[in-house]
Design a protein around this motif. Structure first.
Motif, PDB file in Angstrom:
ATOM      1  N   GLU A  25     -32.966 -20.605  30.034  1.00 58.61           N
ATOM      2  CA  GLU A  25     -32.154 -19.576  29.381  1.00 58.61           C
ATOM      3  C   GLU A  25     -33.015 -18.897  28.318  1.00 58.61           C
ATOM      4  O   GLU A  25     -33.191 -19.422  27.219  1.00 58.61           O
ATOM      5  N   ILE A  26     -33.542 -17.739  28.646  1.00 56.03           N
ATOM      6  CA  ILE A  26     -34.371 -17.001  27.699  1.00 56.03           C
ATOM      7  C   ILE A  26     -33.442 -16.097  26.887  1.00 56.03           C
ATOM      8  O   ILE A  26     -32.971 -15.067  27.381  1.00 56.03           O
ATOM      9  N   VAL A  27     -33.169 -16.506  25.665  1.00 54.74           N
ATOM     10  CA  VAL A  27     -32.145 -15.821  24.875  1.00 54.74           C
ATOM     11  C   VAL A  27     -32.655 -14.533  24.254  1.00 54.74           C
ATOM     12  O   VAL A  27     -31.862 -13.640  23.933  1.00 54.74           O
ATOM     13  N   CYS A  28     -33.971 -14.422  24.089  1.00 57.72           N
ATOM     14  CA  CYS A  28     -34.529 -13.203  23.497  1.00 57.72           C
ATOM     15  C   CYS A  28     -36.031 -13.202  23.719  1.00 57.72           C
ATOM     16  O   CYS A  28     -36.665 -14.267  23.787  1.00 57.72           O
ATOM     17  N   VAL A  29     -36.605 -12.026  23.813  1.00 61.43           N
ATOM     18  CA  VAL A  29     -38.059 -11.849  23.881  1.00 61.43           C
ATOM     19  C   VAL A  29     -38.511 -11.080  22.653  1.00 61.43           C
ATOM     20  O   VAL A  29     -37.950 -10.034  22.311  1.00 61.43           O
ATOM     21  N   TYR A  30     -39.526 -11.615  21.988  1.00 63.74           N
ATOM     22  CA  TYR A  30     -40.175 -10.935  20.872  1.00 63.74           C
ATOM     23  C   TYR A  30     -41.529 -10.436  21.347  1.00 63.74           C
ATOM     24  O   TYR A  30     -42.282 -11.163  21.998  1.00 63.74           O
ATOM     25  N   THR A  31     -41.850  -9.192  20.993  1.00 66.25           N
ATOM     26  CA  THR A  31     -43.117  -8.598  21.379  1.00 66.25           C
ATOM     27  C   THR A  31     -43.543  -7.597  20.316  1.00 66.25           C
ATOM     28  O   THR A  31     -42.807  -7.318  19.363  1.00 66.25           O
ATOM     29  N   GLN A  32     -44.751  -7.064  20.447  1.00 59.92           N
ATOM     30  CA  GLN A  32     -45.232  -6.066  19.500  1.00 59.92           C
ATOM     31  C   GLN A  32     -44.480  -4.743  19.698  1.00 59.92           C
ATOM     32  O   GLN A  32     -44.019  -4.439  20.807  1.00 59.92           O
ATOM     33  N   VAL A  60     -34.722  -7.628  23.931  1.00 61.48           N
ATOM     34  CA  VAL A  60     -36.077  -7.502  23.382  1.00 61.48           C
ATOM     35  C   VAL A  60     -36.001  -7.113  21.908  1.00 61.48           C
ATOM     36  O   VAL A  60     -35.247  -6.210  21.531  1.00 61.48           O
ATOM     37  N   ARG A  61     -36.777  -7.789  21.096  1.00 62.69           N
ATOM     38  CA  ARG A  61     -36.948  -7.427  19.697  1.00 62.69           C
ATOM     39  C   ARG A  61     -38.434  -7.216  19.432  1.00 62.69           C
ATOM     40  O   ARG A  61     -39.277  -7.945  19.967  1.00 62.69           O
ATOM     41  N   HIS A  62     -38.746  -6.227  18.591  1.00 59.44           N
ATOM     42  CA  HIS A  62     -40.165  -5.964  18.300  1.00 59.44           C
ATOM     43  C   HIS A  62     -40.368  -5.656  16.811  1.00 59.44           C
ATOM     44  O   HIS A  62     -40.795  -4.566  16.435  1.00 59.44           O
ATOM     45  N   PRO A  63     -40.086  -6.622  15.956  1.00 64.29           N
ATOM     46  CA  PRO A  63     -40.302  -6.403  14.520  1.00 64.29           C
ATOM     47  C   PRO A  63     -41.789  -6.246  14.207  1.00 64.29           C
ATOM     48  O   PRO A  63     -42.646  -6.860  14.863  1.00 64.29           O
ATOM     49  N   ALA A  64     -42.083  -5.426  13.215  1.00 70.16           N
ATOM     50  CA  ALA A  64     -43.472  -5.263  12.789  1.00 70.16           C
ATOM     51  C   ALA A  64     -43.971  -6.487  12.044  1.00 70.16           C
ATOM     52  O   ALA A  64     -45.179  -6.718  11.935  1.00 70.16           O
ATOM     53  N   SER A  65     -43.060  -7.285  11.523  1.00 71.57           N
ATOM     54  CA  SER A  65     -43.413  -8.487  10.768  1.00 71.57           C
ATOM     55  C   SER A  65     -42.272  -9.492  10.861  1.00 71.57           C
ATOM     56  O   SER A  65     -41.122  -9.121  11.106  1.00 71.57           O
ATOM     57  N   LEU A  66     -42.616 -10.755  10.681  1.00 71.84           N
ATOM     58  CA  LEU A  66     -41.607 -11.819  10.643  1.00 71.84           C
ATOM     59  C   LEU A  66     -41.538 -12.463   9.262  1.00 71.84           C
ATOM     60  O   LEU A  66     -41.005 -13.562   9.110  1.00 71.84           O
ATOM     61  N   LYS A  67     -42.054 -11.781   8.266  1.00 67.22           N
ATOM     62  CA  LYS A  67     -42.154 -12.353   6.926  1.00 67.22           C
ATOM     63  C   LYS A  67     -40.864 -12.231   6.118  1.00 67.22           C
ATOM     64  O   LYS A  67     -40.658 -12.988   5.164  1.00 67.22           O
ATOM     65  N   ALA A  71     -35.543 -11.031   8.911  1.00 65.98           N
ATOM     66  CA  ALA A  71     -36.111 -11.274  10.240  1.00 65.98           C
ATOM     67  C   ALA A  71     -36.050 -12.752  10.598  1.00 65.98           C
ATOM     68  O   ALA A  71     -35.760 -13.121  11.741  1.00 65.98           O
ATOM     69  N   GLN A  72     -36.301 -13.611   9.626  1.00 63.30           N
ATOM     70  CA  GLN A  72     -36.268 -15.053   9.872  1.00 63.30           C
ATOM     71  C   GLN A  72     -34.855 -15.547  10.136  1.00 63.30           C
ATOM     72  O   GLN A  72     -34.641 -16.420  10.993  1.00 63.30           O
ATOM     73  N   ALA A  73     -33.883 -14.976   9.449  1.00 64.38           N
ATOM     74  CA  ALA A  73     -32.486 -15.346   9.679  1.00 64.38           C
ATOM     75  C   ALA A  73     -32.027 -14.908  11.069  1.00 64.38           C
ATOM     76  O   ALA A  73     -31.299 -15.642  11.761  1.00 64.38           O
ATOM     77  N   GLU A  74     -32.440 -13.716  11.494  1.00 66.80           N
ATOM     78  CA  GLU A  74     -32.084 -13.222  12.826  1.00 66.80           C
ATOM     79  C   GLU A  74     -32.689 -14.118  13.913  1.00 66.80           C
ATOM     80  O   GLU A  74     -32.058 -14.387  14.936  1.00 66.80           O
ATOM     81  N   PHE A  75     -33.904 -14.587  13.674  1.00 70.21           N
ATOM     82  CA  PHE A  75     -34.566 -15.478  14.616  1.00 70.21           C
ATOM     83  C   PHE A  75     -33.823 -16.816  14.695  1.00 70.21           C
ATOM     84  O   PHE A  75     -33.518 -17.317  15.785  1.00 70.21           O
ATOM     85  N   ALA A  76     -33.518 -17.386  13.539  1.00 70.06           N
ATOM     86  CA  ALA A  76     -32.834 -18.681  13.503  1.00 70.06           C
ATOM     87  C   ALA A  76     -31.442 -18.607  14.124  1.00 70.06           C
ATOM     88  O   ALA A  76     -30.970 -19.578  14.739  1.00 70.06           O
ATOM     89  N   ALA A  87     -50.060 -15.136  23.308  1.00 72.10           N
ATOM     90  CA  ALA A  87     -50.744 -13.918  22.851  1.00 72.10           C
ATOM     91  C   ALA A  87     -49.762 -12.929  22.228  1.00 72.10           C
ATOM     92  O   ALA A  87     -49.737 -11.750  22.577  1.00 72.10           O
ATOM     93  N   TYR A  88     -48.971 -13.421  21.280  1.00 69.36           N
ATOM     94  CA  TYR A  88     -47.951 -12.579  20.646  1.00 69.36           C
ATOM     95  C   TYR A  88     -48.571 -11.544  19.721  1.00 69.36           C
ATOM     96  O   TYR A  88     -48.199 -10.374  19.751  1.00 69.36           O
ATOM     97  N   GLY A  89     -49.493 -11.967  18.865  1.00 74.54           N
ATOM     98  CA  GLY A  89     -50.174 -11.006  18.004  1.00 74.54           C
ATOM     99  C   GLY A  89     -49.719 -10.977  16.569  1.00 74.54           C
ATOM    100  O   GLY A  89     -50.236 -10.196  15.777  1.00 74.54           O
ATOM    101  N   LEU A  90     -48.728 -11.817  16.201  1.00 73.36           N
ATOM    102  CA  LEU A  90     -48.306 -11.943  14.809  1.00 73.36           C
ATOM    103  C   LEU A  90     -48.388 -13.402  14.387  1.00 73.36           C
ATOM    104  O   LEU A  90     -48.116 -14.308  15.182  1.00 73.36           O
ATOM    105  N   ILE A  91     -48.761 -13.636  13.144  1.00 69.58           N
ATOM    106  CA  ILE A  91     -48.732 -14.975  12.574  1.00 69.58           C
ATOM    107  C   ILE A  91     -47.268 -15.400  12.397  1.00 69.58           C
ATOM    108  O   ILE A  91     -46.448 -14.621  11.905  1.00 69.58           O
ATOM    109  N   LEU A  92     -46.938 -16.621  12.786  1.00 73.68           N
ATOM    110  CA  LEU A  92     -45.565 -17.101  12.635  1.00 73.68           C
ATOM    111  C   LEU A  92     -45.429 -17.847  11.314  1.00 73.68           C
ATOM    112  O   LEU A  92     -46.052 -18.895  11.117  1.00 73.68           O
ATOM    113  N   PRO A  93     -44.594 -17.337  10.392  1.00 77.35           N
ATOM    114  CA  PRO A  93     -44.354 -18.040   9.128  1.00 77.35           C
ATOM    115  C   PRO A  93     -43.671 -19.386   9.383  1.00 77.35           C
ATOM    116  O   PRO A  93     -43.049 -19.598  10.431  1.00 77.35           O
ATOM    117  N   GLN A  94     -43.750 -20.273   8.410  1.00 75.53           N
ATOM    118  CA  GLN A  94     -43.198 -21.613   8.585  1.00 75.53           C
ATOM    119  C   GLN A  94     -41.714 -21.599   8.934  1.00 75.53           C
ATOM    120  O   GLN A  94     -41.279 -22.385   9.800  1.00 75.53           O
TER     121      GLN A  94
END
Length: 302
Positions: A25-32, A60-67, A71-76, A87-94
């Motif tokens: 079950e792929i609930v969402c895709v994050y990309t650049q 599909v979601r394509h935020p410019a940052s996850l900082k 954005a973190q609340a939406e992800f959680a 090969a996502y291309g963004l650093i994932l915060p803790q």
């Protein structure tokens, strides 16, 4: 399994497709985010992962940052069991790493700890590595430093970066889906940090051919930068990309054209171009290229 997929280029597409086919079950895709592309850069172009996710009917979601906290609340709020990153291309915060109940797994295109970082495939070719592969890694805050879950290997041989990327993408997809069948059975292996090498992002300046290098080194440069950004040299005032070449016999000043077939002297040995492309023109075989371009013996390339 309830999964968030995070990826951007063609390399990541087979992993996304394989997860969907395996009925996760792929609930969402994050990309650049879409970037300017197309004719004159006026049209926004979606990433290959974005296009595949839409084909599969996945959000599909394509935020410019996850900082940001938002954005973190939406992800959680997606309440995923696992995030799969390729090969996502963004650093994932803790907070992002901590949100899925089973953490985040990375599909990395090398046998870690060799070639941590952004360009492992090109760096493996440039270094003359005999082999490379895919590592599934449990992600943590460091750059590709997390414990290894599984690996699969292949030979580099004379493959271009494009060919090796396609092969590793398929190997990674199969490894990922196979290992997720019994995630609890995986036994993480800590990486040996002292053995680590760093695969720095490719600078376009690196793609200019160094004719003072050994012929074998020049060929690796051609393969590492095919299809992009393309190894290149100057023929007079013209910039020429070299898409394919082979070792040849001959000696001369580095960069000197030695014969009518366009054999080119290197610091040691020589190479013969097989496929070339002038700026603004289509790629062509060397015989066709020579019919329309002045590349006489004695010409000095730079």
């Amino acid at each position: 399994m309830r999964i968030i997929f995070m990826g951007t280029p063609d390399f990541a597409v087979p992993s996304l497709t394989a997860l969907a086919r395996a009925n996760h079950e792929i609930v969402c895709v994050y990309t650049q985010p879409p970037r300017p592309g197309g004719r004159r850069g006026k049209q926004l172009t979606k990433t290959p992962v974005h296009v595949e996710a839409e084909r599969l009917g996945i959000e599909v979601r394509h935020p410019a940052s996850l900082k940001s906290a938002e954005a973190q609340a939406e992800f959680a709020a997606l309440e995923a069991e696992l995030a799969v990153v390729a090969a996502y291309g963004l650093i994932l915060p803790q907070p992002i790493l901590d949100a899925p109940t089973r953490g985040c797994i990375n599909v990395h295109a090398s046998i870690l700890p060799r070639w941590r970082g952004a360009a492992p495939i090109q760096r493996a070719i440039l270094a003359g590595d005999e082999g490379t592969g895919i590592t599934l890694m449990q992600m943590e805050a460091g750059l590709d430093t997390g414990p290894m879950l599984a690996t699969v290997r292949t030979q580099v041989e004379d493959k271009t970066a494009g060919e090796l990327t396609d092969e590793l993408a398929q190997l990674g997809a199969r490894l990922l889906v196979g290992q997720l069948e019994d995630l609890d059975a995986l036994r993480p292996i800590t990486q040996e940090d002292e053995e680590a090498t760093y695969a720095a992002k490719i600078d376009k300046a690196e793609a200019r051919i160094d004719w003072g290098a050994e012929a074998a080194t020049v060929l690796r440069q051609v393969r590492a930068f095919t299809p992009a950004p393309g190894a290149w040299f100057m023929l007079g005032e013209d910039r020429v990309k070299l898409h394919a070449a082979e070792l040849a016999q001959g000696t001369g000043a580095p960069g000197e054209i030695l014969d009518q077939t366009m054999t080119i002297a290197c610091g040691t040995g020589a190479i013969r171009p097989l496929r070339l492309q002038k700026a603004g023109k289509p790629a062509m075989e060397v015989d066709e290229f020579l019919r329309g371009n002045a590349a006489e013996p004695g010409t000095q390339l730079s």
